[in-house]
Structures are given as C-alpha cells and as structure tokens.
Scaffold this motif. Structure first.
Motif, mmCIF file in Angstrom:
data_model
loop_
_atom_site.group_PDB
_atom_site.id
_atom_site.type_symbol
_atom_site.label_atom_id
_atom_site.label_comp_id
_atom_site.label_asym_id
_atom_site.label_seq_id
_atom_site.Cartn_x
_atom_site.Cartn_y
_atom_site.Cartn_z
ATOM 1 N N HIS A 1 0.866 -1.183 0.000
ATOM 2 C CA HIS A 1 0.000 0.000 0.000
ATOM 3 C C HIS A 1 0.900 1.229 0.000
ATOM 4 C CE1 HIS A 1 -3.614 2.336 1.912
ATOM 5 N NE2 HIS A 1 -3.259 2.789 0.726
ATOM 6 N N SER A 2 0.698 2.087 -0.987
ATOM 7 C CA SER A 2 1.483 3.320 -1.106
ATOM 8 C C SER A 2 0.530 4.486 -1.278
ATOM 9 C CB SER A 2 2.434 3.230 -2.303
ATOM 10 O OG SER A 2 3.105 4.463 -2.509
ATOM 11 N N SER A 3 0.781 5.563 -0.545
ATOM 12 C CA SER A 3 -0.037 6.765 -0.659
ATOM 13 C C SER A 3 0.812 7.963 -0.263
ATOM 14 C CB SER A 3 -1.274 6.665 0.242
ATOM 15 O OG SER A 3 -2.075 7.835 0.141
ATOM 16 N N GLY A 4 0.967 8.895 -1.183
ATOM 17 C CA GLY A 4 1.780 10.067 -0.893
ATOM 18 C C GLY A 4 3.218 9.692 -0.590
ATOM 19 N N PHE A 5 3.736 10.233 0.508
ATOM 20 C CA PHE A 5 5.126 9.952 0.885
ATOM 21 C C PHE A 5 5.258 8.688 1.738
ATOM 22 C CE2 PHE A 5 5.390 14.548 0.009
ATOM 23 C CZ PHE A 5 6.509 14.576 -0.785
ATOM 24 N N TYR B 1 1.788 3.289 9.504
ATOM 25 C CA TYR B 1 1.052 2.069 9.124
ATOM 26 C C TYR B 1 -0.424 2.191 9.493
ATOM 27 C CZ TYR B 1 -0.781 -2.650 9.299
ATOM 28 O OH TYR B 1 -1.569 -3.761 9.122
ATOM 29 N N LEU B 2 -0.703 2.683 10.697
ATOM 30 C CA LEU B 2 -2.094 2.797 11.140
ATOM 31 C C LEU B 2 -2.888 3.713 10.215
ATOM 32 C CD1 LEU B 2 -1.645 3.101 15.022
ATOM 33 C CD2 LEU B 2 -2.466 1.118 13.745
ATOM 34 N N ALA B 3 -2.280 4.825 9.822
ATOM 35 C CA ALA B 3 -2.978 5.773 8.950
ATOM 36 C C ALA B 3 -3.221 5.180 7.565
ATOM 37 C CB ALA B 3 -2.169 7.065 8.842
ATOM 38 N N LEU B 4 -2.194 4.528 6.999
ATOM 39 C CA LEU B 4 -2.356 3.920 5.680
ATOM 40 C C LEU B 4 -3.380 2.789 5.716
ATOM 41 C CD1 LEU B 4 1.341 3.721 4.409
ATOM 42 C CD2 LEU B 4 -0.489 5.132 3.454
ATOM 43 N N ALA C 1 -4.731 12.000 -0.518
ATOM 44 C CA ALA C 1 -5.987 11.640 -1.192
ATOM 45 C C ALA C 1 -5.871 10.380 -2.037
ATOM 46 C CB ALA C 1 -6.471 12.807 -2.055
ATOM 47 N N GLY C 2 -5.102 9.402 -1.537
ATOM 48 C CA GLY C 2 -4.984 8.128 -2.242
ATOM 49 C C GLY C 2 -4.036 8.139 -3.409
ATOM 50 N N GLY C 3 -3.393 9.271 -3.685
ATOM 51 C CA GLY C 3 -2.482 9.347 -4.823
ATOM 52 C C GLY C 3 -1.124 8.736 -4.504
ATOM 53 N N GLU C 4 -0.532 8.062 -5.482
ATOM 54 C CA GLU C 4 0.786 7.445 -5.319
ATOM 55 C C GLU C 4 1.841 8.304 -5.997
ATOM 56 O OE1 GLU C 4 0.950 3.418 -6.580
ATOM 57 O OE2 GLU C 4 -0.798 2.786 -5.408
ATOM 58 N N LEU C 5 2.937 8.558 -5.309
ATOM 59 C CA LEU C 5 4.079 9.259 -5.903
ATOM 60 C C LEU C 5 4.967 8.230 -6.602
ATOM 61 C CD1 LEU C 5 5.006 11.784 -3.063
ATOM 62 C CD2 LEU C 5 3.608 12.180 -5.092
#
Length: 423
Positions: A29-33, A306-309, A375-379
């Motif tokens: 799972h990847s989101s932002g930084f 981890y909890l936030a993701l 907002a769910g975007g992957e860098l």
C-alpha cells in the motif's frame, strides 16, 4: 500479490487461501510519501543460506580443540623457542594461541582465560612472545594471534536463531516433516551430545608457510566432514530420513550458527491470536518504546504511518465496495477507484475502532493528516522504491537465501527511513 486497499475480511480470506496452498502472500500500500508492505508466509519459514558476514563465520574451537588439532599444534611448538626466525615467524596464529593457552592453563589450575581482564593478560603474554630482533622488528603472525584473542577465545554456545529452531513446536508428525526439520532435529541431538555445533570447517587467511597452512586447513575440513557425517547418520536413522540429500546436510552444518526461522509463531500456531489483537499489542509496545526513545533521541516508531495507511485503505475499500454494490443493483458495473478522498477525521475514527486511544497520539494525528492530504495518490518515486524493496524480498523467499523481513516494512518518505514491525 496485491497492491490496492482491501477490506479486512477479504484480506483474511485471501490469507487463509494462501495458507492452505502454502503460498507466500505480499500486500503493498502506497499513498503520498508513505508506504508499507506485508509478507504473509505459509507457516514457519526456515532460511539456511543466510549469507552471514564472513568474519562472523570463523569458528576455530580454540577452547575445545579436538585431538588431531591439539596434536598438530603440539608438534609444531614442541621446541618453539628453538625455531629459527623463519619458522617462528610463520607459525599459524591458531597454533600460537593453542600453545600459549596450554601454558596459561598450567599456571591457572587448568582453566582458560574467561573474563575480559584475563583475556587481556593472555594477549599480553602472546605479544611478549614475539621476537623483535629480526629485520622487521616484529612478527606478523604473533600480531594476528594477539588481535584474535578476544573474538576467538569464546566457549561454544547456542545462537538464539538456532535455539528458536530447536524449540519450535511442529504441527505435523516426524515422518511428514521436510528435510530441514529432520536435519534440525539431528543437529539438536548432536548439540546435546557434544555441547557444540558441527564445525563449519572454514579457516581464515593467516601468515604461515603454505605447506603448514594446508595441513591445518585439512584438519579443520576433516573435522567438519566428520561432524556432518555423524549428523547425516542421525538423519538417515529417522523416519523419512532416507530422502534427505547429503548436500542439504552439509549446507546446514556450515551455516548452523546462522540459521533463521521467519514467522516462527505464524500459520497454525498463531490461529488463536486475531489480527486485531496483534495490532493492539504492537501499538502498546511501540508507543511505550516511543516514550523512552524521546528521552534518548532514538528514532520514533513508524507504526503511526502504518495505522494511517491501513485505516485509509480500509475506508477506501469499503467505499469502493459500496459503490460497486449500488452499481450492480442498478444493473450496471462500476469501476470506481479505491483511492478516493478521505478526511483525516475519518481515518482517525477507523484507527480508534482498531486501536482504541491511538487516535489521540500526536504522531498518529499527523500521519492521518498526511495520508488524507495525499488523497490516495501514489508518488512515482515512493511507489518505485517500495516496489524495489518488495522485489528483493520476493527473491529472498523464492531462493530461500538471505533473511526476508518479518513481517511488515513501513517506509516514511518524509524522514527517508524504514522500520520492520511484527504485526
């Protein structure tokens, strides 16, 4: 392998399927930084070829030499003071240490140097025996001997990794166990009998005449072959042992001190502990450690990331499930993304349901805000870096070489660091 957020109940179903079919499962799972990946292995996963540092594999057995080694050293040093400069300056440091250990024992009621103070005194004894009246003004082999005192004068012990292997509770009967476990049981019997592990047989480089070094090397190799043969005999006497490849026994014996068991409490042995309980237990441990880390200026836990993701992924998966359900009810399908905008408050509410009280932690609040901002975007750079780490871990699992992570790796692109968590 999957890379999109998924509902916990669906994840549990996939993991159960992977366990039944003995298939490793990787979740990313990847989101932002931020990103994390989890490796779910099918039960205990042993690694024999762990590729330890070569300097750590040296096992000279100077405090428990076998007869052939003792006789060889005694023969070379029976007239050590009468040797010419060339012979004296080319005694292998193993032989030098064995000779002066005998002198030490004679003056200390048959005991080896055990404490740091005693080893320091012994080192001075070895250094004082070097000749300084030669053209070089010293002897390299005696310098090697003195430098090796602290790291080689160590009594045999059982490494924690191998102890974990010995103590593992097998869910299957002996005749159904893999070759690894049959060999591990044989090595355990060997250790209980001899109070030491099989000799790896590797001899480090040292200043010595080629002929003498080869003789010494052959003594170590012969002892290693003898130990491996004894263990192979034990294996072959066990139910199912006839199918074990002798090369597998040799590899285990060479790497016995560095064998690692990943996911030792996973699979069937972990069935009584739910995912939620493991997460709450890990949170309590990590947050408690953070209180100490703040005082010592140590790195803080990445569990908040981890909890936030994980909470954002759960929310996104639930939203996508609901949209798809509505679309199906209306008679058409929906391909909506699972990475829609989710507020920090929604993320914190999900975290509170999973780990009560965590939503009040300042770092958890910060992580939730950052994940909501993404907002769910992957860098591309964070996703690529995470994918590279996952590729390395998959290679480790497929080849059973090196040690894979156990079991979750969290990456913080803002602080540019990772942490492995057992969740």
């Amino acid at each position: 392998m999957y890379t999109h957020p998924i509902l916990p109940e669906n994840l549990s179903a996939i993991e159960a399927y992977a366990q039944r079919h003995k298939t490793p499962l990787v979740a990313i799972h990847s989101s932002g930084f931020y990103s994390y990946f989890q490796i779910n292995l099918p039960g205990a996963f042993p690694i024999v070829d762990t590729h330890p540092d070569e300097t750590a594999t040296t096992d000279l057995r100077l405090l428990s030499p076998w007869p052939e080694l003792t006789a060889f050293a005694a023969e070379l040093t029976k007239d050590i003071d009468g040797l010419d400069d060339v012979e004296h300056g080319h005694l292998p440091y193993v032989v030098i240490l064995l000779h002066y250990l005998e002198r030490w024992k004679a003056a200390h009621d048959g005991k080896y140097p055990a404490t740091y103070k005693e080893k320091t005194e012994f080192r001075k004894m070895v250094q004082a025996a070097a000749r300084t009246d030669n053209p070089e003004g010293g002897e390299e082999n005696f310098e090697e001997a003195a430098a090796a005192v602290l790291k080689t004068l160590v009594p045999p012990s059982l490494p924690s990794g191998l102890r974990e292997v010995f103590e593992y509770k097998h869910p299957e009967p002996v005749e159904q166990r893999s070759g690894f476990w049959l060999i591990a049981d044989a090595v355990k019997q060997f250790y209980e009998k001899h109070q030491c592990l099989p000799l790896p047989g590797k001899l480090p480089d040292m200043k010595a005449q080629s002929k003498v070094y080869i003789q010494l090397q052959n003594i170590y190799k012969a002892k290693a072959r003898s130990d491996a043969a004894e263990i192979l005999q034990i294996v072959q006497a066990s139910p199912g042992g006839e199918r074990v490849d002798p090369a597998e026994v040799d590899l285990f014996c060479k790497n016995a001190a560095f064998v690692k068991l990943i996911n030792a409490t996973g699979g069937e042995g972990d069935a009584s502990i739910s995912r939620a309980d493991r997460l709450r237990s890990a949170a309590a441990r990590e947050f408690a450690n953070d209180e100490t880390a703040a005082l010592t200026l140590s790195p803080l836990s990445l569990l908040p990331v981890y909890l936030a993701l994980q909470a954002a992924g759960t929310r996104a998966a639930a939203a996508a499930e609901a949209v798809n359900h509505v679309g199906s009810s209306a008679g058409h399908s929906s391909n909506s993304s699972s990475g829609g905008a989710i507020s920090a408050d929604e993320i914190l509410a999900t975290i509170a349901a999973q780990v009560p009280g965590a939503e009040k932690n300042e770092r958890v609040v910060q992580a939730a805000g950052e994940v909501a901002r993404a907002a769910g975007g992957e860098l591309h750079n964070v996703a690529a870096l995470t994918g590279g780490m996952v590729a390395q871990e998959v290679i480790k699992i497929v080849t059973k070489q090196y040690i894979p992570i156990d079991n979750t790796c969290v990456f913080d692109g803002i602080a540019s660091r990772c942490q492995v968590l057992r969740l």
